[in-house]
Write an enzyme that holds these catalytic residues in place. Structure first.
Site, PDB file in Angstrom:
ATOM      1  N   LYS A 255       0.205  -1.132  -5.452  1.00  0.00           N
ATOM      2  CA  LYS A 255      -0.656  -0.836  -6.604  1.00  0.00           C
ATOM      3  C   LYS A 255      -1.901  -0.138  -6.102  1.00  0.00           C
ATOM      4  O   LYS A 255      -2.261  -0.294  -4.927  1.00  0.00           O
ATOM      5  CB  LYS A 255      -1.062  -2.145  -7.287  1.00  0.00           C
ATOM      6  CG  LYS A 255      -1.480  -1.980  -8.724  1.00  0.00           C
ATOM      7  CD  LYS A 255      -0.276  -2.000  -9.633  1.00  0.00           C
ATOM      8  CE  LYS A 255      -0.647  -1.813 -11.082  1.00  0.00           C
ATOM      9  NZ  LYS A 255       0.484  -2.101 -11.960  1.00  0.00           N
TER      10      LYS A 255
ATOM     11  N   ASP B  33      -1.084   3.240 -14.944  1.00  0.00           N
ATOM     12  CA  ASP B  33      -1.353   1.865 -15.375  1.00  0.00           C
ATOM     13  C   ASP B  33      -2.539   2.007 -16.348  1.00  0.00           C
ATOM     14  O   ASP B  33      -2.702   3.083 -16.935  1.00  0.00           O
ATOM     15  CB  ASP B  33      -1.656   0.969 -14.154  1.00  0.00           C
ATOM     16  CG  ASP B  33      -1.568  -0.523 -14.487  1.00  0.00           C
ATOM     17  OD1 ASP B  33      -0.458  -1.061 -14.529  1.00  0.00           O
ATOM     18  OD2 ASP B  33      -2.616  -1.170 -14.710  1.00  0.00           O
TER      19      ASP B  33
HETATM   20  N1  GLU Z   1       2.005   0.111 -14.011  1.00  0.00           N
HETATM   21  C1  GLU Z   1       3.342  -0.228 -14.404  1.00  0.00           C
HETATM   22  C2  GLU Z   1       3.620  -1.685 -14.061  1.00  0.00           C
HETATM   23  O1  GLU Z   1       2.738  -2.507 -14.095  1.00  0.00           O
HETATM   24  C3  GLU Z   1       4.385   0.776 -13.938  1.00  0.00           C
HETATM   25  C4  GLU Z   1       4.424   1.082 -12.487  1.00  0.00           C
HETATM   26  C5  GLU Z   1       5.367   2.233 -12.092  1.00  0.00           C
HETATM   27  O2  GLU Z   1       5.996   2.823 -12.949  1.00  0.00           O
HETATM   28  O3  GLU Z   1       5.432   2.469 -10.889  1.00  0.00           O
HETATM   29  O4  GLU Z   1       4.734  -2.075 -13.803  1.00  0.00           O
END
Ligand code: GLU
Length: 447
Positions: free
Chosen positions: A129, A169
Site C-alpha cells: 500500500k 484508493d
Molecule cells: N485500494 C483497493 C483496495 O483496498 C484496490 C487496490 C488495487 O486494486 O490494487 O483493495
C-alpha cells in the site's frame, strides 16, 4: 485466559514494542493473530518459519519527499510512502491513498490487510500500500497533476509490472491514475502495466471502477444465498459517498435492494423509500465536483440530517464504505439495535476493536473487508493479465468473472469458518488467506 487469548497477547508484546504508536497497524495485526496463531502453532512448518511474525515486518518501507509547485507559485512539500509488505504469491499489489491524515501506521495496516485480501482472490497478487499526506481538496486540476508527477518521480524507481503494481484508493481515482501512469510512462520510456485502474483508452480493464462496490453486493448475495435468503426487499444502510459506496448502492438498487442512506463527514442523506439511480448519480456528481451533499434537489426525495450517522435508521444490512474505524462501540450498538442481520465491510477495517467485539457477540453475520471488498483488487488482477496478454475482455465477461471471484472468496471463507452450525467469516477469511501465504513462505526457506 483462553489459550487463544494468551497466545495472541504473547505474540503481540514484541510486535507492539517494535511498532509503538502505530495503533491502526497493531489493531489489524491483532485481529488476524487471534484467528491464525492456533493454526500456526499446530503446524510445525508454519511455526518454525514464524510466518505471522515475518508478515508483521514489511519486506520494505519506502519513504520519500514530494516537492511540487502550487498555482500561486509556492513550493509545497509532502511525504510519500510505499509499503511493500509481502510478495510471496505475486508482485506487491495495493492502492495509493492521498489524504492529510495518512500515516505510516495506516499504510502498514492497509498493506498487511492487502496481503490477506489478495490471497483470498485466488489470483497471484502480493500485498502492499502507499500514498501521501497530501490533501487534494480545493486543489486545481493542474496542482493535482503536478503533485502526481512529483510523487511518481520517486515512486517509479520501486514499481513495475512484476515488482509492485499500485492502484487507486481514497482520493486516487481515474484522473489521478491517468497522471500517475502518464508520468511513469514518460520517466521509464516504456508502456507497461505497472499501475491498475487505468482509463480504458490506455490499458484499463472494463468494470474496474465499479468492481469494489459491485463485488461487495455479490459477496452479500452469496452470504444471503447460503442462508436461504435473498437481497430483494432488504433495507441497506451505506456510509460514505465515494466510489465504493455509490457503486454498492447502484448494484443493490439493480438487485431490488432498498438503499436507505449514503453519508459523509457532515451528515447522512436518507431515503426512507430507497434511493433511486438518479439520487445515487447526484451524490456521485457532487463528490466529483468536490461539492457537499447537504442540499439535494427536492425531486430526489432525499432528506439530509446534519452530523447524523446512517446507523440510526431502520435497516437489515449495514455496509460501512467510508474509512477505517468509522464505527465505534456506540455505532455498533446502533447497528445491533436497528435489527441488522448482516454487516459487510466495503471500507478497510471500518470497525474499531471494541465495535468488532460487540458485533461478534451479537446475532449479526459479519463479513470482513478483506473478503467482502476484494472485488476491486481482483479486477486489478484481471487488468494485469489483460495487459500482459494485450487482449481485453468485455464488461459482461469481466462482470461475470467478478461475480464468480466473489462467490469463490465466499466459499473459501465459509469452508474455513464453520463454527457451531454458523459461519464465522472473519475467522474463515483470515485462516484461508493465511494458509495460502504460509504455504508459499514456508516453501521458500528462510529468505
Ligand atoms: N485500494 C483497493 C483496495 O483496498 C484496490 C487496490 C488495487 O486494486 O490494487 O483493495
Amino acid at each position: 485466559m483462553t489459550d487463544r487469548h494468551a497466545l495472541t497477547q504473547t505474540f503481540m508484546q514484541p510486535v507492539t514494542a517494535r511498532n509503538s504508536g502505530q495503533d491502526t497497524f497493531l489493531q489489524a495485526v491483532e485481529e488476524v493473530a487471534a484467528d491464525v496463531l492456533t493454526i500456526e502453532k499446530n503446524n510445525p512448518d508454519y511455526a518454525t518459519a514464524k510466518v505471522l511474525e515475518r508478515l508483521t515486518e514489511p519486506d520494505r518501507v519506502i519513504s520519500f519527499r514530494v516537492t511540487w509547485v502550487d498555482d500561486a507559485g509556492d513550493v509545497q512539500i509532502n511525504r510519500g510512502w510505499r509499503v511493500q509488505t509481502c510478495n510471496a504469491i505475486g508482485p506487491y499489489k495495493g492502492g495509493l491513498r492521498f489524504h492529510p491524515s495518512v500515516t505510516l501506521s495506516d499504510l502498514k495496516f492497509l498493506g498487511f490487510e492487502q496481503v490477506f485480501k489478495n490471497a483470498l482472490t485466488g489470483l497471484p497478487l502480493g500485498g502492499g500500500k502507499g500514498g501521501a499526506d497530501f490533501d487534494p481538496s480545493g486543489r486545481s486540476d493542474g496542482e493535482i497533476m503536478r503533485f502526481c508527477q512529483a510523487f511518481m518521480t520517486e515512486l517509479s524507481r520501486y514499481i513495475g509490472p512484476d515488482m509492485d503494481v499500485p492502484a487507486g484508493d481514497i482520493n486516487v481515482g481515474t484522473r489521478e491514475i491517468g497522471y500517475l501512469f502518464g508520468a511513469y510512462k514518460s520517466l521509464k520510456g516504456q508502456f507497461e502495466g505497472a499501475i491498475t485502474g487505468k482509463g480504458m483508452a490506455f490499458g484499463g480493464s472494463a468494470m474496474r471502477v465499479e468492481a469494489t462496490g459491485y463485488g461487495l453486493i455479490y459477496f452479500i448475495q452469496a452470504m444471503l444465498d447460503h442462508a436461504g435468503d435473498t437481497l430483494s426487499g432488504k433495507r441497506i444502510a451505506i456510509s460514505g459517498k465515494g466510489n465504493v459506496a455509490t457503486h454498492a448502492a447502484e448494484k443493490a438498487i439493480c438487485e431490488d435492494g432498498i438503499v436507505v442512506t449514503l453519508s459523509d463527514t457532515s451528515g447522512t442523506l436518507i431515503a426512507d423509500d430507497g434511493f433511486s439511480q438518479d439520487a445515487v448519480d447526484w451524490v456521485r456528481t457532487q463528490k466529483q465536483k468536490g461539492a457537499d451533499i447537504s442540499d439535494p434537489p427536492a425531486h430526489l426525495n432525499l432528506s439530509f440530517e446534519k452530523d447524523a450517522l446512517p446507523w440510526d435508521q431502520s435497516f437489515d444490512i449495514a455496509l460501512p464504505c467510508a474509512t477505517q474505524n468509522e464505527i465505534d462501540a456506540n455505532a455498533a450498538h446502533s447497528i445491533i439495535n436497528a435489527g441488522a442481520i448482516i454487516l459487510a465491510e466495503g471500507a478497510n477495517m471500518p470497525l474499531t476493536a471494541d465495535a468488532l467485539d460487540k458485533i461478534a457477540q451479537s446475532k449479526i453475520t459479519y463479513a470482513p473487508g478483506k473478503a467482502s471488498n476484494a472485488g476491486g483488487v481482483a479486477i486489478s488482477g484481471l487488468e494485469m493479465s489483460q495487459n500482459a496478454h494485450g487482449q481485453f475482455e468485455s464488461a459482461d465477461a469481466i462482470d461475470q468473472n467478478l461475480k464468480k471471484i466473489m462467490q469463490d472468496i465466499h466459499a473459501r471463507a465459509a469452508a474455513e469458518g464453520r463454527e457451531d452450525g454458523k459461519i464465522n467469516y472473519r475467522r474463515g477469511a483470515n485462516v484461508a488467506a493465511y494458509r495460502k501465504v504460509a504455504d508459499a513462505i514456508t516453501a521458500f526457506g528462510v529468505v
